[in-house]
Design a protein around this motif. Sequence first.
Motif, mmCIF file in Angstrom:
data_model
loop_
_atom_site.group_PDB
_atom_site.id
_atom_site.type_symbol
_atom_site.label_atom_id
_atom_site.label_comp_id
_atom_site.label_asym_id
_atom_site.label_seq_id
_atom_site.Cartn_x
_atom_site.Cartn_y
_atom_site.Cartn_z
ATOM 1 N N LYS A 1 0.685 -1.237 0.004
ATOM 2 C CA LYS A 1 0.094 -0.073 0.105
ATOM 3 C C LYS A 1 0.745 1.172 -0.117
ATOM 4 O O LYS A 1 0.553 2.353 -0.597
ATOM 5 C CB LYS A 1 -1.028 -0.004 1.253
ATOM 6 C CG LYS A 1 -0.442 0.096 2.551
ATOM 7 C CD LYS A 1 -1.526 0.330 3.454
ATOM 8 C CE LYS A 1 -0.893 0.697 4.850
ATOM 9 N NZ LYS A 1 -1.986 0.703 6.061
ATOM 10 N N GLN B 1 -0.197 3.641 -2.947
ATOM 11 C CA GLN B 1 -0.999 4.739 -2.706
ATOM 12 C C GLN B 1 -0.318 6.175 -3.051
ATOM 13 O O GLN B 1 -0.868 7.057 -3.144
ATOM 14 C CB GLN B 1 -1.429 4.774 -1.265
ATOM 15 C CG GLN B 1 -2.419 3.834 -0.863
ATOM 16 C CD GLN B 1 -2.728 3.843 0.504
ATOM 17 O OE1 GLN B 1 -2.217 4.432 1.619
ATOM 18 N NE2 GLN B 1 -3.864 2.918 0.877
ATOM 19 N N SER C 1 -2.406 5.928 -6.566
ATOM 20 C CA SER C 1 -3.827 5.959 -6.338
ATOM 21 C C SER C 1 -4.253 5.447 -5.253
ATOM 22 O O SER C 1 -3.695 4.286 -4.919
ATOM 23 C CB SER C 1 -4.457 5.547 -7.814
ATOM 24 O OG SER C 1 -5.898 5.644 -7.639
ATOM 25 N N ARG C 2 -5.368 5.633 -4.637
ATOM 26 C CA ARG C 2 -6.005 5.171 -3.735
ATOM 27 C C ARG C 2 -7.239 4.089 -4.254
ATOM 28 O O ARG C 2 -8.003 3.507 -3.391
ATOM 29 C CB ARG C 2 -6.574 5.883 -2.488
ATOM 30 C CG ARG C 2 -5.294 6.517 -1.705
ATOM 31 C CD ARG C 2 -5.770 7.342 -0.695
ATOM 32 N NE ARG C 2 -4.720 7.844 0.164
ATOM 33 C CZ ARG C 2 -4.202 7.372 1.308
ATOM 34 N NH1 ARG C 2 -5.040 6.369 1.684
ATOM 35 N NH2 ARG C 2 -3.268 7.847 1.805
ATOM 36 N N GLY D 1 -7.061 2.428 3.680
ATOM 37 C CA GLY D 1 -7.107 3.681 3.126
ATOM 38 C C GLY D 1 -7.206 3.475 1.567
ATOM 39 O O GLY D 1 -7.315 4.505 0.822
ATOM 40 N N PHE D 2 -7.898 2.231 1.029
ATOM 41 C CA PHE D 2 -8.194 2.214 -0.447
ATOM 42 C C PHE D 2 -9.754 2.257 -0.454
ATOM 43 O O PHE D 2 -10.608 2.102 0.459
ATOM 44 C CB PHE D 2 -7.609 0.740 -0.933
ATOM 45 C CG PHE D 2 -6.253 0.409 -0.864
ATOM 46 C CD1 PHE D 2 -5.526 1.026 -1.952
ATOM 47 C CD2 PHE D 2 -5.516 0.020 -0.076
ATOM 48 C CE1 PHE D 2 -4.269 0.833 -2.300
ATOM 49 C CE2 PHE D 2 -4.336 -0.216 -0.148
ATOM 50 C CZ PHE D 2 -3.564 0.134 -1.324
ATOM 51 N N HIS D 3 -10.070 2.771 -1.803
ATOM 52 C CA HIS D 3 -11.375 2.680 -2.188
ATOM 53 C C HIS D 3 -11.501 1.694 -3.196
ATOM 54 O O HIS D 3 -10.682 1.410 -4.098
ATOM 55 C CB HIS D 3 -12.103 4.001 -2.680
ATOM 56 C CG HIS D 3 -12.466 4.769 -1.433
ATOM 57 N ND1 HIS D 3 -13.502 4.478 -0.650
ATOM 58 C CD2 HIS D 3 -11.768 6.152 -1.056
ATOM 59 C CE1 HIS D 3 -13.463 5.550 0.140
ATOM 60 N NE2 HIS D 3 -12.641 6.469 -0.024
#
Length: 406
Positions: free
Chosen positions: A168, A172, A175-176, A197-199
Motif C-alpha cells: 500500500k 497509494q 492512487s487509492r 485507506g483504499f476505495h
Amino acid sequence: MIFTEVNTFNSIVGSALKGFSLNKWRRDFLLEIFMLYLSIPGRINFKQMSRYSKHCEQRFRNQFKEKFDFMSFNSSLITPHIGKRIAISFDPSYIEKSGNKTPYLGSFWSGCDQCTKKGLEIAQIALIDIDLNQSFHLEAVQSVPSKTLKTVSMSLVDWYALSIIERKEELQKLSRIVVADAFFSKTTFIQPLMKNGFHVISKLRDDANLRYKFTGEYSGKGRPTQWAGKVDLENLNMNVFTQIQINENTRAFYAVVNSKSLKTDILLVVEQKTEKNGKTIQRLIFSTDTQMNALDVLAYYHCRFQMEFNFRDAKQATGLNHSQARDLDKLYFHFNASLTTVNIAKIIHLSNKKNAGQPFSIANYKLLYHNAFMLNRFIEAFGVKPKTLKSHHLVKELLYFGIKAA
C-alpha cells in the motif's frame, strides 16, 4: 546496437533504472534481458536466452535468482506518460505448468477453459489510465494454493487482499482507487482494503441486497430508522436515483445506497445498454467512495478490461507461460520480466509522437526488435557500415521487414 529504435529502448529503460543502486553487471543484465524478451522468437527460457546472448545459460539462472524491485521500476517507467485519472487494478491469471516440483503448484481457475486446472496462478497489480484507455503492469505475485492457505486459516480472497495491502505504501503514491472484477465484490476483500485507506470499484451480482438510506427526521421515539426499504432494481426510486444519458444506446442511474453484504454505503451506478436486437443489458457497478463522479466509476471499471491485454500480449509475445524454473525467486523474476517487457513496448509506442491515435501492437514491436537484433549481429559479423548512404535504405528496409502498417 546502432539503430534508433534500440537507442530509444536503451534511453527509456536506462532512465527508469537511474534511481536504483545497481552495479554495472546488474544494470547491463537488465538492459539485455528486456531486449531478449522483446526480440527472441518462440519460447523464452534459460537455454534460449543463452543461444541469443554472448553469455552462458548459468548466468541467466544466477541473475534471475537476484531480487529486483519491479514495482518501483515500473512506476518510474510509466509515471512520465500517464495522466491524472488513474487507478490500481487487480486480476489473477492462470499459468500453465507441468511437473510436481514447482512451488505453489495447485488447482486454479482458468478463464480461457472456464474450469479449474492444475498449474500456477499469478496475481497482477497494474495501473489503468482512463484517458489513455491503457493498462500498465506494476508487479505480479505468485498465488498461494487454497490447500496451503487453509493451514494458516486464510482463503484465497484473503490472500488477494493482503497482497495489495502489503504494497500500500508504494501503491497509494499512485492512487487509492482499486478496480477489480465482480469476483472481488466480497466483504473479505473490500473491508480490509477500506480499512487500509483504499476505495474499491467493482461489479455487483444482479440479485444484490441493497437498501435505501433513510433521510427523514427522527421521530424522537425508539431507535432511529436507518433504512427506507430494499432497492428494487427493476423499479428504481427516481426520487433517489439520478439519470445520465451516456449515448444513444446507454444510460445510467446513480445513487448512494447501502450494501448489506459488503457492510458499507456505496455509490451504485446502474448501467443499462440496449443491444441491436433490442435486449437491454443491466450492470451494477459500484464504488466505495460515495463522492466519486458516476461517469468516472463506469470509465474506471470498463478500463479494467485492458489488463486482459497485458496477459494476452505477455503470453503470446514475451513468454509468460514459458519458464521452466522451479524456484520462487526465478519464477517471480520471469513473470515480471515478461509483463514489464510489454510495458516497455507500450512506452516506446507512446513516446513516439507519430504514433498518436495509432493502436498498439506488441507483434509489430516484437518483429521490429527481432529484426534489429539480427541485423546488428550481421553487421558485427560482416563488418558492414550501415550508416553509409549506399546501405541506409537497405538497412531500413530490412529493419521494418514484415511489419504491418497501422
